[in-house]
Design an enzyme around this catalytic site. Structure first.
Site, PDB file in Angstrom:
ATOM      1  N   TYR A   1       0.812  -1.224   0.000  1.00  0.00           N
ATOM      2  CA  TYR A   1       0.000   0.000   0.000  1.00  0.00           C
ATOM      3  C   TYR A   1       0.845   1.274   0.000  1.00  0.00           C
ATOM      4  O   TYR A   1       0.596   2.176  -0.816  1.00  0.00           O
ATOM      5  CB  TYR A   1      -0.945  -0.024   1.199  1.00  0.00           C
TER       6      TYR A   1
ATOM      7  N   LYS B   1       1.012   4.455  -2.748  1.00  0.00           N
ATOM      8  CA  LYS B   1       0.717   5.829  -2.332  1.00  0.00           C
ATOM      9  C   LYS B   1       1.931   6.747  -2.530  1.00  0.00           C
ATOM     10  O   LYS B   1       1.755   7.932  -2.826  1.00  0.00           O
ATOM     11  CB  LYS B   1       0.247   5.850  -0.873  1.00  0.00           C
TER      12      LYS B   1
END
Length: 258
Positions: free
Chosen positions: A156, A160
């Site tokens: 993740y 990002k």
């Protein structure tokens, strides 16, 4: 009703709940016409119907941001119903949290398909309209994970971090065409998804308090607090701001943890 976004046409992805729904609420209150681009048709239409019942202009379009054809159809539907969009909020996202060597290829591709590829597909579909209009504002919902790494939360934060790079690159690329591209990075926010995760813990209240205690403000944020930041960046009040990121994290990114 205020008019900071009066007559603006805004697409908000993942607006069927949580931060996206809060952004849609605030945009309509500020005079925008909004498209709820949501994968779940039930939640998307429920939000749009409520906004219309409250006097706003809202359209729900079922959209899978990981599918460029679905995104293209959504943008075409927006232009046909309201006109060409001049605001895009890339809010749709998923959390994939693994230890790196426990992650399989499907986990990696699923995370990037939504959290990075999906943002690009939406930008790619909307930018021609903005270029023709000679103006536009794109706001990407990034994360505190874009700057801080929590072990066992892979991949993740990689996606990002990439989203910040995409924001800066597009912001610079289209600055001279009066198209601004920025991002907002929330930390712990009381969304339905986060609250559901905390409720699964043995002591949900203690878990919420623990998350809040990590912020200098000693609490978790509310979806509307993120929405206000997005309104600012989308509006003409931020007319000289592009290729930048706004932290909405209660000061957490500035705090040293030993």
């Amino acid at each position: 009703m205020a008019d900071r976004l009066k007559d603006r046409i805004a697409i908000i992805t993942g607006a069927g709940q949580g931060i996206g729904e809060a952004i849609a609420n605030r945009f309509v209150a500020e005079g925008a016409r909004v498209v709820i681009a949501e994968r779940n048709p039930q939640t998307g239409e429920a939000v749009a119907a409520r906004l219309r019942a409250e006097g706003g202009a809202a359209l729900a379009v079922q959209t899978d941001v990981a599918d460029p054809d679905s995104v293209a159809r959504m943008v075409e539907a927006t232009a046909a119903h309201f006109g060409p969009p001049d605001i895009l909020v890339n809010n749709a996202g998923i959390g994939v949290y693994k230890e790196p060597l426990d992650m399989n290829q499907d986990d990696w591709r699923r995370c990037f398909a939504v959290d990075l590829d999906g943002v690009w597909y939406c930008c790619q579909a909307v930018l021609p309209h903005m270029l023709q209009l000679g103006k536009g504002s794109i706001v990407n919902i990034a994360s505190s994970h874009s700057f801080q790494i929590i072990p066992h939360h892979f991949p993740y934060p990689v996606a990002k971090h990439g989203l910040i790079g995409l924001t800066r690159a597009l912001g610079v690329e289209y600055a001279a065409q009066n198209i601004r591209v920025n991002s907002v990075s929330p930390s712990y926010i009381a969304t339905e998804i986060n609250m559901a995760i905390w409720r699964q813990k043995p002591d949900p209240q203690a878990e919420i308090e623990r998350a809040g205690s990590r912020q200098p403000m000693k609490r978790i944020g509310q979806p509307d607090e993120v929405a206000w930041a997005v309104v600012f960046l989308a509006s003409d009040e931020a007319s000289f701001i592009t290729a930048t990121n706004l932290m909405v994290d209660g000061g957490g990114s500035a705090l040293y943890h030993d």
